[in-house]
Design a protein around this motif. Structure first.
Motif: not given
Ligand code: BTN
Length: 325
Positions: A276-302
């Motif tokens: 995984g690229f940049r796992m456990n690093e801080r990222l910025q997520i833009k989805s529609g009008k929403e914009e937030w930051e968080g830590i990239f933990l990995g992928i879910a089952e789906d």
């Protein structure tokens, strides 16, 4: 190539190490032994190394180093993946051909591969540059018995297979950027496009298309992507033989796919997260009008991206613009 010559190669390929007598070939192909001999000479001119022994017959010792249905099948040793291979020297898009074949009932595991695509298709209807003989432009037809919403898992599975093979082959650890780009030294060298036809609760077929940049020099890549894209050759300084690499991808895919169907997604998730690229690093997520930051933990089952918000809440992200700091 004439269809007789193709049949001849097929016969020789299925016998691999053993010799086939000239008489047997002449009976099977319904042509004279001297015609067989002429075809053998033509094949040698095409780069096939063929041994002919008195009283024993003929066998192929090595194939020319170019892609064809025969060279790809020879020594492939898979059970279902690539039992039917359609190779085109040039086509608009292997993805398009694969859809047509799948709609007409093509078998699970059918492969479409081309030396060149003139209208390669990327995600979100982007063009995908696929220059002649420089990369692996391939589409696989799959008919998995999974629920349609799980199909993105196949994209993640494919990414782990390609990452594994590059890692083994080139001894270079690639990274997978969510959801499915493979990067070397931060630049994209592989894109994956998964498309599906499904009915409510049933997948009819899935086409997984892989575009793997192998032997491009920097100038072979379109100027506008030269900063973001790369090839295995650019990153290693070496020219790579694609034929064994494609076969290795198919063998690894078959194994991992069976494991996934029989035992679930856990192994894919683990391998994906290892690359995984940049796992456990801080990222910025833009989805529609929403914009937030968080830590990239990995992928879910789906197949969703998992990120932890600053308030500790873990969110699943399915489709968004992601950027890292
Ligand atoms: C992407 O990065 O946007 C996905 C690219 C997928 C490209 C492959 S090449 C083989 C197959 N045929 C196509 O036209 N596209 C896929």
């Amino acid at each position: 190539m004439s269809s007789t010559r193709n049949k001849l190669i097929q016969l020789l390929s299925t016998h691999k190490e053993s010799y086939i007598s000239g008489q047997f070939l002449s009976d099977e192909l319904n042509i004279s032994r001297s015609a067989i001999w002429k075809h053998m000479n033509e094949l040698k001119k095409d780069g096939y190394e063929i041994e002919g022994k008195a009283k024993k017959g003929y066998r192929i010792i090595s194939y020319p180093n170019k892609l064809s249905e025969n060279t790809l099948s020879w020594g492939l040793n898979t059970e279902w993946l690539g039992q039917t291979i359609i190779h085109k020297e040039s086509t608009t898009s292997t993805q398009r051909i694969a859809h047509e074949l799948a709609l007409n009932g093509a078998k699970h595991g059918t492969i479409v591969i081309a030396d060149e695509q003139t209208k390669g298709k990327g995600r979100i209807d982007r063009a995908f540059h696929s220059n002649n003989g420089k990369g692996i432009w391939m589409s696989m037809i799959l008919r998995p018995s999974i629920l349609p919403f799980l199909a993105p898992q196949l994209t993640l599975l494919t990414a782990t297979v390609i990452a594994n093979v590059i890692d083994d082959y080139a001894n270079i650890k690639p990274q997978i950027k969510w959801p499915n780009d493979i990067l070397i030294h931060g630049k994209k060298m592989t894109g994956i496009l998964t498309e599906m036809q499904a009915e409510q609760d049933q997948v009819l077929y899935v086409i997984v298309g892989t575009g793997i940049n192998i032997n491009q020099a920097k100038e072979d890549l379109p100027e506008d992507i030269q900063k973001k894209a790369t090839s295995l050759q650019i990153e290693t300084g070496k020219h790579w033989d694609m034929l064994p690499m494609i076969q290795q991808i198919l063998r690894t895919f078959e194994k991992k796919y069976s494991n996934y169907i029989n035992h679930g997604f856990q192994d894919v998730k683990q391998t994906w997260e290892n690359y995984g690229f940049r796992m456990n690093e801080r990222l910025q997520i833009k989805s529609g009008k929403e914009e937030w930051e968080g830590i990239f933990l990995g992928i879910a089952e789906d197949g969703a991206l998992l990120a932890k918000k600053d308030d500790g809440k873990i969110e699943k992200v399915y489709s968004a613009e992601i950027s890292w700091f």
